[in-house]
Scaffold this motif. Structure first.
Motif, PDB file in Angstrom:
ATOM      1  N   GLN A 121      89.066  28.568  43.459  1.00  0.00           N
ATOM      2  CA  GLN A 121      87.821  28.008  43.979  1.00  0.00           C
ATOM      3  C   GLN A 121      86.624  28.490  43.176  1.00  0.00           C
ATOM      4  O   GLN A 121      86.494  29.667  42.878  1.00  0.00           O
ATOM      5  CB  GLN A 121      87.644  28.378  45.445  1.00  0.00           C
TER       6      GLN A 121
ATOM      7  N   LYS B  29      77.849  30.503  47.101  1.00  0.00           N
ATOM      8  CA  LYS B  29      78.664  29.887  48.140  1.00  0.00           C
ATOM      9  C   LYS B  29      79.835  29.163  47.469  1.00  0.00           C
ATOM     10  O   LYS B  29      79.694  28.642  46.373  1.00  0.00           O
ATOM     11  CB  LYS B  29      77.820  28.901  48.937  1.00  0.00           C
TER      12      LYS B  29
ATOM     13  N   PRO C  28      83.421  23.251  47.675  1.00  0.00           N
ATOM     14  CA  PRO C  28      84.638  22.688  48.267  1.00  0.00           C
ATOM     15  C   PRO C  28      85.651  22.290  47.184  1.00  0.00           C
ATOM     16  O   PRO C  28      85.285  21.781  46.130  1.00  0.00           O
ATOM     17  CB  PRO C  28      84.141  21.456  49.028  1.00  0.00           C
TER      18      PRO C  28
ATOM     19  N   GLN D  11      95.755  19.100  50.686  1.00  0.00           N
ATOM     20  CA  GLN D  11      94.744  18.868  51.716  1.00  0.00           C
ATOM     21  C   GLN D  11      95.208  19.419  53.059  1.00  0.00           C
ATOM     22  O   GLN D  11      94.427  20.042  53.788  1.00  0.00           O
ATOM     23  CB  GLN D  11      94.439  17.374  51.842  1.00  0.00           C
TER      24      GLN D  11
ATOM     25  N   ALA E 160      93.352  22.425  55.115  1.00  0.00           N
ATOM     26  CA  ALA E 160      92.935  22.277  56.511  1.00  0.00           C
ATOM     27  C   ALA E 160      93.573  23.356  57.384  1.00  0.00           C
ATOM     28  O   ALA E 160      92.915  23.927  58.266  1.00  0.00           O
ATOM     29  CB  ALA E 160      93.309  20.890  57.021  1.00  0.00           C
TER      30      ALA E 160
ATOM     31  N   GLY F 251      91.720  26.601  56.706  1.00  0.00           N
ATOM     32  CA  GLY F 251      90.273  26.563  56.903  1.00  0.00           C
ATOM     33  C   GLY F 251      89.430  26.499  55.645  1.00  0.00           C
ATOM     34  O   GLY F 251      88.263  26.890  55.672  1.00  0.00           O
ATOM     35  N   TYR F 252      89.977  25.988  54.556  1.00  0.00           N
ATOM     36  CA  TYR F 252      89.200  25.818  53.321  1.00  0.00           C
ATOM     37  C   TYR F 252      88.530  24.461  53.328  1.00  0.00           C
ATOM     38  O   TYR F 252      89.125  23.469  53.756  1.00  0.00           O
ATOM     39  CB  TYR F 252      90.104  25.932  52.083  1.00  0.00           C
ATOM     40  N   THR F 253      87.293  24.395  52.839  1.00  0.00           N
ATOM     41  CA  THR F 253      86.622  23.108  52.732  1.00  0.00           C
ATOM     42  C   THR F 253      87.097  22.402  51.475  1.00  0.00           C
ATOM     43  O   THR F 253      87.345  23.038  50.449  1.00  0.00           O
ATOM     44  CB  THR F 253      85.090  23.276  52.684  1.00  0.00           C
ATOM     45  N   TYR F 254      87.247  21.094  51.585  1.00  0.00           N
ATOM     46  CA  TYR F 254      87.736  20.306  50.458  1.00  0.00           C
ATOM     47  C   TYR F 254      87.186  18.895  50.522  1.00  0.00           C
ATOM     48  O   TYR F 254      86.723  18.456  51.564  1.00  0.00           O
ATOM     49  CB  TYR F 254      89.267  20.285  50.413  1.00  0.00           C
ATOM     50  N   THR F 255      87.237  18.221  49.391  1.00  0.00           N
ATOM     51  CA  THR F 255      86.849  16.817  49.330  1.00  0.00           C
ATOM     52  C   THR F 255      88.084  15.998  49.013  1.00  0.00           C
ATOM     53  O   THR F 255      89.015  16.477  48.369  1.00  0.00           O
ATOM     54  CB  THR F 255      85.779  16.568  48.248  1.00  0.00           C
TER      55      THR F 255
END
Length: 106
Positions: A66, A81, A84, A94, A98, A101-105
């Motif tokens: 990341q 920060k 994503p 994906q 989820a 708890g990682y943010t992703y696009t």
């Protein structure tokens, strides 16, 4: 005053190529476990980390791959920060993002 002949410059080509060789070695890395390489996408970095000899878990691979908003530099690290993860066309990654708890696009 006699004209002095300059000695032939030997090895200057090698010295000029040395920084280029060092940069290419550093940018490609020696193994998958070294971290994100310059030409890696988020998906390729995660897959390389999780399929390497050490077979790291998704959270460890995600923390390695990341990118941060400060360009992963030491300066400004306090306010950085996480960006994503771009997991387009990787539904398996994906689901793991989820789950942990990682943010992703997409």
């Amino acid at each position: 005053m006699p004209h002095l002949k300059q000695p032939a410059r030997r090895g200057t080509t090698r010295l000029r190529l040395l920084p280029l060789a060092a940069l290419s070695l550093l940018s490609t890395g020696c193994s998958k476990e070294m971290g994100r390489r310059i030409n890696d996408t988020d998906v390729s970095c995660l897959r390389a980390q999780m399929s390497g000899e050490s077979r790291v878990s998704f959270p460890i691979a995600a923390n390695t791959c990341q990118r941060m908003s400060n360009g992963n530099m030491i300066f400004g690290a306090k306010n950085a920060k996480p960006i994503p993860l771009n997991l387009k066309d990787a539904p398996d990654l994906q689901a793991q993002a989820a789950e942990y708890g990682y943010t992703y696009t997409r």
